[in-house]
Design a protein around this motif. Structure first.
Motif, PDB file in Angstrom:
ATOM      1  N   PRO B 128       0.851  -1.257   0.079  1.00  0.00           N
ATOM      2  CA  PRO B 128      -0.016   0.105   0.051  1.00  0.00           C
ATOM      3  C   PRO B 128       0.836   1.180  -0.133  1.00  0.00           C
ATOM      4  CG  PRO B 128       0.145  -0.866   2.053  1.00  0.00           C
ATOM      5  CD  PRO B 128       0.877  -1.893   1.379  1.00  0.00           C
ATOM      6  N   HIS B 129       0.219   2.242  -0.472  1.00  0.00           N
ATOM      7  CA  HIS B 129       0.751   3.702  -0.540  1.00  0.00           C
ATOM      8  C   HIS B 129       0.655   4.281   1.016  1.00  0.00           C
ATOM      9  CE1 HIS B 129       1.898   7.479  -1.962  1.00  0.00           C
ATOM     10  NE2 HIS B 129       0.906   7.870  -1.502  1.00  0.00           N
ATOM     11  N   GLY B 130       1.611   4.820   1.520  1.00  0.00           N
ATOM     12  CA  GLY B 130       1.665   5.387   2.805  1.00  0.00           C
ATOM     13  C   GLY B 130       1.404   6.746   2.668  1.00  0.00           C
ATOM     14  N   ILE B 131       0.341   7.317   3.625  1.00  0.00           N
ATOM     15  CA  ILE B 131       0.095   8.605   3.490  1.00  0.00           C
ATOM     16  C   ILE B 131       0.852   9.608   4.569  1.00  0.00           C
ATOM     17  CG2 ILE B 131      -2.190   8.076   2.614  1.00  0.00           C
ATOM     18  CD1 ILE B 131      -3.389   9.003   5.446  1.00  0.00           C
ATOM     19  N   ARG B 132       0.832  10.982   4.148  1.00  0.00           N
ATOM     20  CA  ARG B 132       1.430  11.960   5.158  1.00  0.00           C
ATOM     21  C   ARG B 132       0.303  12.651   5.700  1.00  0.00           C
ATOM     22  NH1 ARG B 132       3.379  15.400   2.150  1.00  0.00           N
ATOM     23  NH2 ARG B 132       5.043  16.203   3.391  1.00  0.00           N
ATOM     24  N   VAL B 133       0.296  12.598   6.938  1.00  0.00           N
ATOM     25  CA  VAL B 133      -0.790  13.481   7.849  1.00  0.00           C
ATOM     26  C   VAL B 133      -0.174  14.923   8.336  1.00  0.00           C
ATOM     27  CG1 VAL B 133      -2.085  11.354   7.733  1.00  0.00           C
ATOM     28  CG2 VAL B 133      -0.884  12.034   9.938  1.00  0.00           C
ATOM     29  N   ALA B 134      -1.142  15.801   8.397  1.00  0.00           N
ATOM     30  CA  ALA B 134      -0.673  16.941   9.273  1.00  0.00           C
ATOM     31  C   ALA B 134      -1.243  16.715  10.693  1.00  0.00           C
ATOM     32  CB  ALA B 134      -1.447  18.185   8.648  1.00  0.00           C
ATOM     33  N   LEU B 135      -0.682  17.565  11.659  1.00  0.00           N
ATOM     34  CA  LEU B 135      -1.525  17.813  12.870  1.00  0.00           C
ATOM     35  C   LEU B 135      -2.033  18.719  13.101  1.00  0.00           C
ATOM     36  CD1 LEU B 135      -0.804  15.761  15.390  1.00  0.00           C
ATOM     37  CD2 LEU B 135       0.918  17.425  16.183  1.00  0.00           C
ATOM     38  N   ALA B 136      -3.536  18.636  13.099  1.00  0.00           N
ATOM     39  CA  ALA B 136      -4.489  19.767  12.978  1.00  0.00           C
ATOM     40  C   ALA B 136      -4.381  20.861  14.132  1.00  0.00           C
ATOM     41  CB  ALA B 136      -5.963  19.170  12.874  1.00  0.00           C
ATOM     42  N   SER B 137      -4.642  22.037  13.504  1.00  0.00           N
ATOM     43  CA  SER B 137      -4.486  23.077  14.897  1.00  0.00           C
ATOM     44  C   SER B 137      -6.057  23.121  15.673  1.00  0.00           C
ATOM     45  CB  SER B 137      -4.438  24.375  14.516  1.00  0.00           C
ATOM     46  OG  SER B 137      -5.456  24.526  13.377  1.00  0.00           O
ATOM     47  N   GLU B 229      -6.379   0.060  24.293  1.00  0.00           N
ATOM     48  CA  GLU B 229      -6.995   1.322  24.153  1.00  0.00           C
ATOM     49  C   GLU B 229      -6.573   1.950  25.065  1.00  0.00           C
ATOM     50  OE1 GLU B 229     -11.282   0.811  22.902  1.00  0.00           O
ATOM     51  OE2 GLU B 229     -10.427  -0.677  21.394  1.00  0.00           O
ATOM     52  N   THR B 230      -5.866   3.140  24.817  1.00  0.00           N
ATOM     53  CA  THR B 230      -5.275   3.974  26.044  1.00  0.00           C
ATOM     54  C   THR B 230      -5.449   5.696  25.663  1.00  0.00           C
ATOM     55  OG1 THR B 230      -3.179   4.172  26.955  1.00  0.00           O
ATOM     56  CG2 THR B 230      -3.168   3.328  24.621  1.00  0.00           C
ATOM     57  N   TRP B 231      -4.513   6.250  26.289  1.00  0.00           N
ATOM     58  CA  TRP B 231      -4.117   7.591  25.871  1.00  0.00           C
ATOM     59  C   TRP B 231      -2.921   7.815  25.297  1.00  0.00           C
ATOM     60  CZ3 TRP B 231      -7.593   5.859  29.399  1.00  0.00           C
ATOM     61  CH2 TRP B 231      -8.907   6.827  29.652  1.00  0.00           C
ATOM     62  N   LEU B 232      -2.831   8.420  24.128  1.00  0.00           N
ATOM     63  CA  LEU B 232      -1.598   8.624  23.673  1.00  0.00           C
ATOM     64  C   LEU B 232      -1.356  10.092  23.242  1.00  0.00           C
ATOM     65  CD1 LEU B 232      -2.060   6.144  20.574  1.00  0.00           C
ATOM     66  CD2 LEU B 232      -0.407   5.733  22.402  1.00  0.00           C
ATOM     67  N   THR B 233      -0.056  10.756  23.352  1.00  0.00           N
ATOM     68  CA  THR B 233       0.295  11.865  23.060  1.00  0.00           C
ATOM     69  C   THR B 233       1.086  11.988  21.684  1.00  0.00           C
ATOM     70  OG1 THR B 233       2.522  11.670  23.708  1.00  0.00           O
ATOM     71  CG2 THR B 233       0.890  12.458  25.385  1.00  0.00           C
ATOM     72  N   ALA B 234       1.042  13.307  20.936  1.00  0.00           N
ATOM     73  CA  ALA B 234       1.405  13.365  19.734  1.00  0.00           C
ATOM     74  C   ALA B 234       2.972  12.755  19.786  1.00  0.00           C
ATOM     75  CB  ALA B 234       1.548  14.719  19.260  1.00  0.00           C
ATOM     76  N   ALA B 235       3.738  12.830  20.800  1.00  0.00           N
ATOM     77  CA  ALA B 235       5.056  12.288  20.910  1.00  0.00           C
ATOM     78  C   ALA B 235       4.970  10.852  21.001  1.00  0.00           C
ATOM     79  CB  ALA B 235       5.769  12.958  22.155  1.00  0.00           C
ATOM     80  N   ASP B 236       4.046  10.121  21.311  1.00  0.00           N
ATOM     81  CA  ASP B 236       3.830   8.742  21.480  1.00  0.00           C
ATOM     82  C   ASP B 236       3.731   8.452  19.870  1.00  0.00           C
ATOM     83  OD1 ASP B 236       4.023   8.371  24.284  1.00  0.00           O
ATOM     84  OD2 ASP B 236       1.655   8.632  24.035  1.00  0.00           O
ATOM     85  N   VAL B 237       3.028   9.242  19.224  1.00  0.00           N
ATOM     86  CA  VAL B 237       2.768   8.680  17.877  1.00  0.00           C
ATOM     87  C   VAL B 237       3.930   8.978  17.182  1.00  0.00           C
ATOM     88  CG1 VAL B 237       1.291   9.407  15.856  1.00  0.00           C
ATOM     89  CG2 VAL B 237      -0.005   8.987  17.935  1.00  0.00           C
ATOM     90  N   LEU B 238       4.552  10.063  17.207  1.00  0.00           N
ATOM     91  CA  LEU B 238       5.727  10.300  16.501  1.00  0.00           C
ATOM     92  C   LEU B 238       6.862   9.272  16.865  1.00  0.00           C
ATOM     93  CD1 LEU B 238       5.951  14.238  16.900  1.00  0.00           C
ATOM     94  CD2 LEU B 238       5.615  13.010  14.608  1.00  0.00           C
ATOM     95  N   SER B 239       6.775   8.689  17.880  1.00  0.00           N
ATOM     96  CA  SER B 239       7.938   7.848  18.339  1.00  0.00           C
ATOM     97  C   SER B 239       7.793   6.440  17.962  1.00  0.00           C
ATOM     98  CB  SER B 239       8.421   7.896  19.464  1.00  0.00           C
ATOM     99  OG  SER B 239       7.598   7.797  20.608  1.00  0.00           O
ATOM    100  N   ALA B 240       6.461   6.328  17.450  1.00  0.00           N
ATOM    101  CA  ALA B 240       5.853   5.094  17.366  1.00  0.00           C
ATOM    102  C   ALA B 240       6.604   4.052  16.201  1.00  0.00           C
ATOM    103  CB  ALA B 240       4.308   4.649  16.705  1.00  0.00           C
ATOM    104  N   ASP B 241       6.791   2.789  16.358  1.00  0.00           N
ATOM    105  CA  ASP B 241       7.397   1.947  15.312  1.00  0.00           C
ATOM    106  C   ASP B 241       6.447   2.112  13.901  1.00  0.00           C
ATOM    107  OD1 ASP B 241       9.332   1.295  16.964  1.00  0.00           O
ATOM    108  OD2 ASP B 241       7.916  -0.384  17.831  1.00  0.00           O
ATOM    109  N   GLN B 262       8.913  11.972   9.608  1.00  0.00           N
ATOM    110  CA  GLN B 262       8.781  10.525   9.267  1.00  0.00           C
ATOM    111  C   GLN B 262       8.723   9.501  10.538  1.00  0.00           C
ATOM    112  OE1 GLN B 262      11.952   9.160   6.881  1.00  0.00           O
ATOM    113  NE2 GLN B 262      11.061   9.836   4.985  1.00  0.00           N
ATOM    114  N   ILE B 263       7.742   8.851  10.236  1.00  0.00           N
ATOM    115  CA  ILE B 263       7.472   7.572  11.207  1.00  0.00           C
ATOM    116  C   ILE B 263       8.310   6.403  10.760  1.00  0.00           C
ATOM    117  CG2 ILE B 263       5.857   6.152  12.085  1.00  0.00           C
ATOM    118  CD1 ILE B 263       5.134   8.945  12.729  1.00  0.00           C
ATOM    119  N   ALA B 264       9.248   6.179  11.620  1.00  0.00           N
ATOM    120  CA  ALA B 264      10.033   4.948  11.415  1.00  0.00           C
ATOM    121  C   ALA B 264      10.785   4.755  10.140  1.00  0.00           C
ATOM    122  CB  ALA B 264       9.052   3.524  11.652  1.00  0.00           C
TER     123      ALA B 264
END
Lengths: 283, 283
Positions: B128-137, B229-241, B262-264
Motif C-alpha cells: 500500500p501507499h503510505g500517506i502523510r498526515v498533518a497535526l491539525a490546529s 485502548e489508551t491515552w496517546l500523546t503526539a510524541a507517542d505517535v511520532l516515536s511509534a514503530d 517521518q514515522i520509522a
C-alpha cells in the motif's frame, strides 16, 4: 410553517421548497447561516448580519452568490411574500450539491441559498420574564473555528445542551469552554453585571460575535455603562449582580437563576432593564 | 454522481432526489449517518453499522423509522439500482422537516432517511501507499457527545482540519483532543504500533467507535497481536514503530509521516501490512 420560501433566487411554496439530497449542507453541515429579524418591514442590523454571513462563508471558503443588495432583497421578498411586517428571517448558505463523496469538496459546486421567514413580534417593553438556565455538561470547543462562525455543523453541542436543559426543566443552558471559562448560552451571548459594569466573554472564549451583543454594547457606551470583554468563570456568573442573554430574536433576556442557584435573589436588575428598554426602543 | 438515490422508501433519479428546505438535517445538522461498503454485492459488517446508526440516533432522540431488515434492503436496493457490486453506501437519517423554528424540535416530526451509493473497489492487496498526515490546529472536543456519535453536525472540525491539511500538501490530518491527547484522523481511527503491540485512543479521548477498528482488533486478537485502548500523546505517535488509520472505505491505511516527521524512516511496517492483508482477505 409559513407559506413561501426563497430558494436559489425564486419564491416557492414551502411544500415545494426542496434542496438536493446530495447538498453538503444536508450531508456534512457544510454551510453557514444568519437569523435576523424584520421589524416594521425593515431588516434589523442587516449590514452586521451580512458581514457576519460573509465572514462565516469565508472561513469555510464557500462563495456568497449575491451582493448585499441581492441578499437584502431576498430577505425583504421572503418576509413580504408571507405578509409579515414582523419576521424572523433565516438565511442559509451551503456549499451546495456534492459532485463526489468525501470531506473534500470538488471544484465548481454551485452554492445553495435558502431564505425562510417566520412570524415575529417585537417583545413588549414591560417587565420581562426572567429565565432559568442550566450549566451544560457539554463544553464549547473554543479551539474550533466553528465556535466563532455561524455554521450548520456548529450547533450539535447546542442542540444536545438545549435538550438536556429542557429535560431538566430549565429554559436554556450556558456552556463553559474547555478551559472552564464561560462561553455563551445555546443560541445567545451572555453578559454579567458586576458593580455597575457589564462583563461578557471575549471572542477567544469560543463565542460568536453577536450582532445583538454589539448593539447592546453601543447602548451601554451611550448610557455610560462600562463594558468589558474578558474571561469569566461559572463562579463569576453565579456571584454577579445581574445576568442577561442577547440574541437577535429574543433581544435582551434576563437570567434569574443558573444551575438552580438564584442570581441576586431572582430579581431582574436595573442595568438589564435599562439596556433592554433602550434596545427595544430603537428596534 | 450515481443515477439513483433512495429517499424515504423510494428509489428516485439523483436529479430528483430532494429533501425539504426545512429539514433539520439541512438547517441544524440535526441528523446522523453511516458510511459502509458493499463488496461483491454484500454489505460489509452491516450489523455493526446499523447498531452504531441506532446508537447515534438514540443520542439525539431521533427515531429510526425502519427495522434492520428494512435498512439492509434499502442499502442493497440502492447499490443494485446503480448496478454496483462494489459500493460505498451512505445512510443519512435526520430529524426531518421542522414544524417550527429554534433548536427545540416539535413533537411529531417525521424523520428523513436517504441512502446514496457511489462506486467502490476493494483496495488491491499489494504494497500500500503510505500517506502523510498533518497535526491539525483544531482540537477535537471529547466533552461533546458529537465526538462519539456519527452526526451531521459533528463534522465541521474535520472539514476545516481536512481543508487546512490539503492546503499544506498533506493527505489528511490527525486531531488532538482538548487535553492534548491524540483522538483520530478526520474520518478514520488511528492506531500506533509500539514494540509489537497496537495502541489506539480510548473512546473517552473523543473517538468514534470505528467499525473497521473493531474488525481490525478481531484480526489482531486472532494473530496474537496485543491491542490496547489508551491515552496517546503526539510524541507517542511520532516515536511509534508504525502508524495506521482504519476506515470503512479506505480500510487499513499506513501513515508514513505526521506533521512532516517521518514515522520509522517512512517505511510501511510489518504489523500494519499483516493487519491490512488479513482485513482485505476477508472483505
Amino acid at each position: 410553517v409559513t407559506r413561501y420560501v426563497w430558494v436559489n433566487g425564486a419564491i416557492v411554496e414551502s411544500s415545494a421548497a426542496a434542496i438536493m439530497a446530495s447538498d453538503r449542507g444536508f450531508t456534512l453541515g457544510d454551510g453557514v447561516f444568519e437569523t435576523l429579524t424584520v421589524s416594521g418591514g425593515c431588516p434589523v442590523r442587516l449590514a452586521d448580519h451580512l458581514r457576519r454571513l460573509r465572514a462565516s462563508a469565508a472561513a469555510l471558503s464557500i462563495p456568497v452568490p449575491y451582493p448585499d443588495g441581492g441578499l437584502e432583497q431576498a430577505v425583504l421578498d421572503t418576509a413580504r411574500a408571507n405578509d409579515l411586517a414582523g419576521a424572523v428571517v433565516r438565511v442559509t448558505l451551503t456549499r451546495g450539491p456534492a459532485l463526489g463523496r468525501g470531506l473534500v469538496p470538488a471544484d465548481g459546486a454551485a452554492p445553495t441559498l435558502v431564505v425562510q421567514a417566520h412570524p415575529w413580534r417585537k417583545p413588549a417593553t414591560g417587565q420581562p420574564h426572567g429565565i432559568r438556565v442550566a450549566l451544560a455538561s457539554v463544553r464549547r470547543n473554543e479551539t474550533s473555528p466553528a465556535s466563532r462562525i455561524k455554521a450548520i455543523g456548529g450547533y450539535l453541542d447546542a442542540l444536545v445542551a438545549r435538550a438536556e436543559a429542557g429535560s431538566a426543566g430549565y429554559d436554556d443552558a450556558i456552556l463553559l469552554n474547555t478551559t472552564s471559562h464561560v462561553a455563551c448560552a445555546t443560541t445567545s451571548n451572555l453578559c454579567a453585571v458586576l458593580r455597575g459594569a457589564v462583563l461578557t466573554p471575549a471572542l477567544e472564549c469560543g463565542v460568536l460575535d453577536g450582532v445583538t451583543r454589539r448593539a447592546v454594547r453601543e447602548i451601554a457606551d451611550a448610557l455610560g455603562i462600562q463594558w468589558t470583554e474578558t474571561w469569566l468563570t461559572a463562579a463569576d456568573v453565579l456571584s454577579a449582580d445581574e445576568v442577561f442573554l442577547t440574541n437577535s430574536v429574543r433581544t435582551v433576556v434576563p437570567v434569574v437563576s443558573v444551575g438552580g442557584s438564584q442570581i441576586a435573589g431572582g430579581e431582574v436588575g436595573p442595568i438589564t432593564l435599562a439596556l433592554r428598554r433602550e434596545y427595544l426602543r430603537v428596534l
